[in-house]
Design a protein around this motif. Structure first.
Motif, short mmCIF file in Angstrom:
data_model
loop_
_atom_site.label_atom_id
_atom_site.label_comp_id
_atom_site.label_asym_id
_atom_site.label_seq_id
_atom_site.Cartn_x
_atom_site.Cartn_y
_atom_site.Cartn_z
N PRO A 255 -30.09 -7.45 27.37
CA PRO A 255 -29.73 -8.66 28.19
C PRO A 255 -28.85 -9.54 27.43
CG PRO A 255 -31.92 -8.13 28.53
CD PRO A 255 -31.60 -7.29 27.29
N GLU A 256 -27.74 -10.08 28.10
CA GLU A 256 -26.62 -11.00 27.23
C GLU A 256 -26.82 -12.44 27.85
OE1 GLU A 256 -23.34 -8.61 25.14
OE2 GLU A 256 -23.32 -8.23 27.40
N ASP A 257 -26.85 -12.51 29.17
CA ASP A 257 -26.90 -13.87 29.75
C ASP A 257 -27.86 -13.83 30.98
OD1 ASP A 257 -24.84 -15.52 28.49
OD2 ASP A 257 -23.52 -13.70 28.93
N VAL A 258 -28.51 -15.14 31.28
CA VAL A 258 -29.26 -15.36 32.32
C VAL A 258 -29.04 -16.69 32.89
CG1 VAL A 258 -31.02 -15.90 30.72
CG2 VAL A 258 -31.61 -15.14 32.91
N ALA A 259 -29.23 -16.41 34.33
CA ALA A 259 -29.30 -17.66 35.33
C ALA A 259 -30.33 -17.83 35.96
CB ALA A 259 -28.05 -17.72 36.21
N VAL A 260 -31.15 -18.80 36.12
CA VAL A 260 -32.47 -19.05 36.75
C VAL A 260 -32.42 -20.12 37.64
CG1 VAL A 260 -34.90 -19.65 36.15
CG2 VAL A 260 -33.28 -18.42 34.20
N THR A 261 -33.12 -19.69 38.83
CA THR A 261 -33.55 -20.59 39.85
C THR A 261 -35.14 -20.74 40.01
OG1 THR A 261 -34.06 -18.96 41.77
CG2 THR A 261 -31.52 -19.59 41.42
N THR A 262 -35.44 -21.38 40.85
CA THR A 262 -36.91 -21.66 41.03
C THR A 262 -37.64 -20.38 41.39
OG1 THR A 262 -36.82 -22.43 43.48
CG2 THR A 262 -36.87 -23.91 41.48
N ALA A 300 -19.53 -10.88 31.82
CA ALA A 300 -19.65 -11.99 32.80
C ALA A 300 -21.05 -12.69 32.74
CB ALA A 300 -19.48 -11.13 34.18
N VAL A 301 -21.01 -13.80 32.59
CA VAL A 301 -21.83 -14.73 33.01
C VAL A 301 -22.54 -14.87 34.30
CG1 VAL A 301 -22.98 -17.09 32.49
CG2 VAL A 301 -21.16 -16.08 30.69
N PRO A 302 -23.68 -14.63 34.74
CA PRO A 302 -24.10 -14.95 36.03
C PRO A 302 -23.85 -16.64 36.50
CG PRO A 302 -26.13 -14.48 34.57
CD PRO A 302 -24.80 -14.17 33.82
N THR A 303 -23.38 -16.57 37.62
CA THR A 303 -23.32 -18.18 38.14
C THR A 303 -23.77 -18.06 39.53
OG1 THR A 303 -21.42 -18.43 36.98
CG2 THR A 303 -21.69 -19.95 38.70
N VAL A 304 -24.95 -18.97 39.86
CA VAL A 304 -25.49 -18.80 41.11
C VAL A 304 -25.48 -20.37 41.68
CG1 VAL A 304 -27.01 -16.76 40.68
CG2 VAL A 304 -27.73 -19.12 40.27
N ASP A 305 -25.34 -20.43 43.13
CA ASP A 305 -25.46 -21.68 43.86
C ASP A 305 -26.70 -21.23 44.61
OD1 ASP A 305 -24.60 -20.10 45.71
OD2 ASP A 305 -22.55 -21.27 46.15
N GLU A 306 -26.77 -22.21 45.71
CA GLU A 306 -27.91 -21.93 46.67
C GLU A 306 -27.93 -20.42 47.57
OE1 GLU A 306 -30.47 -24.30 46.69
OE2 GLU A 306 -29.26 -25.40 45.29
N ARG A 307 -26.75 -19.95 47.57
CA ARG A 307 -26.81 -18.86 48.25
C ARG A 307 -26.15 -17.50 47.69
NH1 ARG A 307 -22.48 -21.17 52.43
NH2 ARG A 307 -21.84 -22.21 50.54
N GLY A 350 -20.78 -25.85 44.69
CA GLY A 350 -21.48 -25.48 45.77
C GLY A 350 -20.90 -25.43 47.07
N GLU A 351 -19.67 -26.21 47.05
CA GLU A 351 -18.68 -26.20 48.08
C GLU A 351 -17.38 -25.22 47.58
OE1 GLU A 351 -15.62 -29.45 50.51
OE2 GLU A 351 -17.36 -30.13 49.03
N ASN A 352 -16.96 -25.32 46.59
CA ASN A 352 -15.82 -24.72 46.01
C ASN A 352 -16.31 -23.80 44.90
OD1 ASN A 352 -14.02 -25.66 47.99
ND2 ASN A 352 -13.26 -26.98 46.79
#
Length: 463
Positions: A255-262, A300-307, A350-352
């Motif tokens: 694993p190289e990159d990680v994005a975390v939500t709740t 690629a670095v994972p990028t996440v918003d609310e959706r 989150g918008e763009n």
């Protein structure tokens, strides 16, 4: 009792043999030049906040005294656990800032924002090479402490993770105990405040880590001769202990990159073996995989918003798509065809969604991927989408680092997030400049040159 061997993964560790781990900073000699001129560096340290003189009109115009100390913090690498590169509630200067601090870093700098800087009220924390972790003064850029000198135990390869309360959180191998620890370092003194040992296997090592609230999510891999696979650990920062652990893969996936939500962790790698998925969505509550996929994502670095989860995916011989995936099941929500994909990731408020390809910057609707605007400046420094120059989003402007496109050096550009118009640019005499982090209206950035690994820390602010 068998002696356990653990390794701490770092992509550039093989390149740093012979480094002492120390950091020496030197400020620029004489007058700070006007934008676009090249700095002369001093042999010895001096005060980094230049004071105006009346000897030369050009010098006086560029010499400014700015207030670089404040109360705002930048707590996370990639500006948050979701890797959004979004500084919520922060506004950028609307006109070209002047240079207040310029300090040379006398160690190799590896151009990735994953090495910092992070900022609290008085300190700036930087991990410029795999062996060096330092706290610098926001007042003048001087070294406050160097972890290799202040630590009780030796951590030869500390990895900067985040700020948490009054500590800097790092992960590293403890040479005294032969354990791999998550360590809280006092921001004022550089000494260990607490340690939480990870129960790693004999051939297991840390390859990615991210803080989400009171938890640090740690992803691990195994060496080639190991048989334990890859794991994910949750470290409780309140209890200072491992809360749980779970297998991520039965084989080594690195694993190289990680994005975390709740609720979830999203893990990416370009080193998974054939037949093993390289994108994993992990349910943190259930402590199991939610879904996975095998995609041509490179670094690629994972990028996440609310959706969505956003990833640049190669889909042809010379091109690809930026794809928005559902976080719940990995289904595709929309895709944007892009011949020149960003090397590592995108930014979003989150918008763009902001993506760079073929030296052009696009703003896409986060809802459906339609183009809101695009920006290109063919006559100046090229915009790139690698991990050191991904756009930083503020409430009014998008700040982009760049590679040098001419002898004038690299440039930071400020692009209006609503219209795509350029508001200003600021040049530094380097081959590359990172996109800046902002605290209390001051832009902190690093100019570096890949040929000789030299780098300079800059603080830029309005008079």
């Amino acid at each position: 009792m068998a002696v356990r061997r653990r390794r701490f993964l770092t992509a550039a560790s093989a390149l740093t043999v012979g480094l002492t781990g120390c950091l020496r900073l030197t400020s620029d000699e004489g007058a700070t030049p006007t934008t676009g001129e090249r700095d002369a560096t001093a042999e010895t340290d001096r005060t980094a906040v230049d004071e105006p003189t009346a000897t030369d009109a050009t010098e006086t115009e560029a010499l400014v005294s700015i207030e670089t100390v404040g109360t705002e913090r930048v707590e996370q690498i990639f500006v948050g656990p979701r890797n959004r590169m979004y500084q919520r509630g922060v506004t950028a200067p609307t006109s070209e800032p002047r240079r207040g601090i310029a300090r040379q870093l006398d160690v190799p700098y590896y151009g990735r924002l994953g090495r910092g800087p992070l900022l609290d009220g008085e300190r700036l924390f930087l991990n410029p090479d795999p062996r060096t972790l330092v706290a610098l003064s926001r007042a003048d850029g001087s070294v406050v402490w160097n972890f290799s000198e202040t630590s009780t135990d030796a951590y030869p390869l500390p990895r900067l993770v985040a700020l948490y309360e009054e500590t800097v959180v790092v992960v590293g191998d403890n040479r005294r105990t032969d354990e791999t620890d998550v360590v809280g370092i006092e921001t004022d003194t550089g000494r260990e405040a607490w340690q939480a040992a990870l129960p790693l296997g004999e051939e297991e090592y840390v390859s990615a880590a991210k803080r989400a609230g009171d938890t640090v999510v740690v992803c691990t891999d195994e060496s080639l001769d190991g048989d334990g696979g890859s794991h994910i650990y949750a470290v409780d920062l309140v209890e200072k202990a491992v809360a749980w652990e779970s297998q991520l893969a039965a084989t080594a996936v690195t694993p190289e990159d990680v994005a975390v939500t709740t609720e979830r962790a999203f893990i990416t790698t370009d080193e998974a073996p054939d037949g093993e998925p390289n994108v994993v969505a992990f349910d943190l509550d259930a402590q199991e995989r939610l879904w996975d996929a095998t995609l041509d994502i490179g670094e690629a670095v994972p990028t996440v918003d609310e959706r969505h989860l956003y990833l640049p995916v190669t889909t042809g011989d010379v091109g690809g798509h930026l794809i928005a995936f559902s976080q719940e099941d990995g289904s595709e929500s929309w895709r944007f065809e892009q011949r020149g994909l960003p090397r590592t990731g995108v930014s979003t408020d989150g918008e763009n969604v902001y993506t760079v390809g073929s030296a052009r910057l696009y703003a896409l609707s986060a809802t459906d991927g339609s183009v809101v605007w695009s920006y290109v400046d063919e006559a100046s420094s090229s915009i790139s989408g690698n991990s050191s120059t991904m756009p930083v989003v503020t409430e009014n402007l998008l700040l982009t680092g760049a590679d040098a496109g001419s002898d004038d050096g690299a440039a930071i550009r400020a692009i209006d997030t609503s219209s795509g118009d350029r508001r200003w640019q600021h040049r530094v005499p380097h081959s590359s400049v990172t996109s800046p982090m902002i605290a209390d209206g001051v832009l902190w950035t690093i100019g570096f040159d890949r040929q000789d690994d030299s780098a300079t820390l800059y603080a830029l602010g309005e008079e």
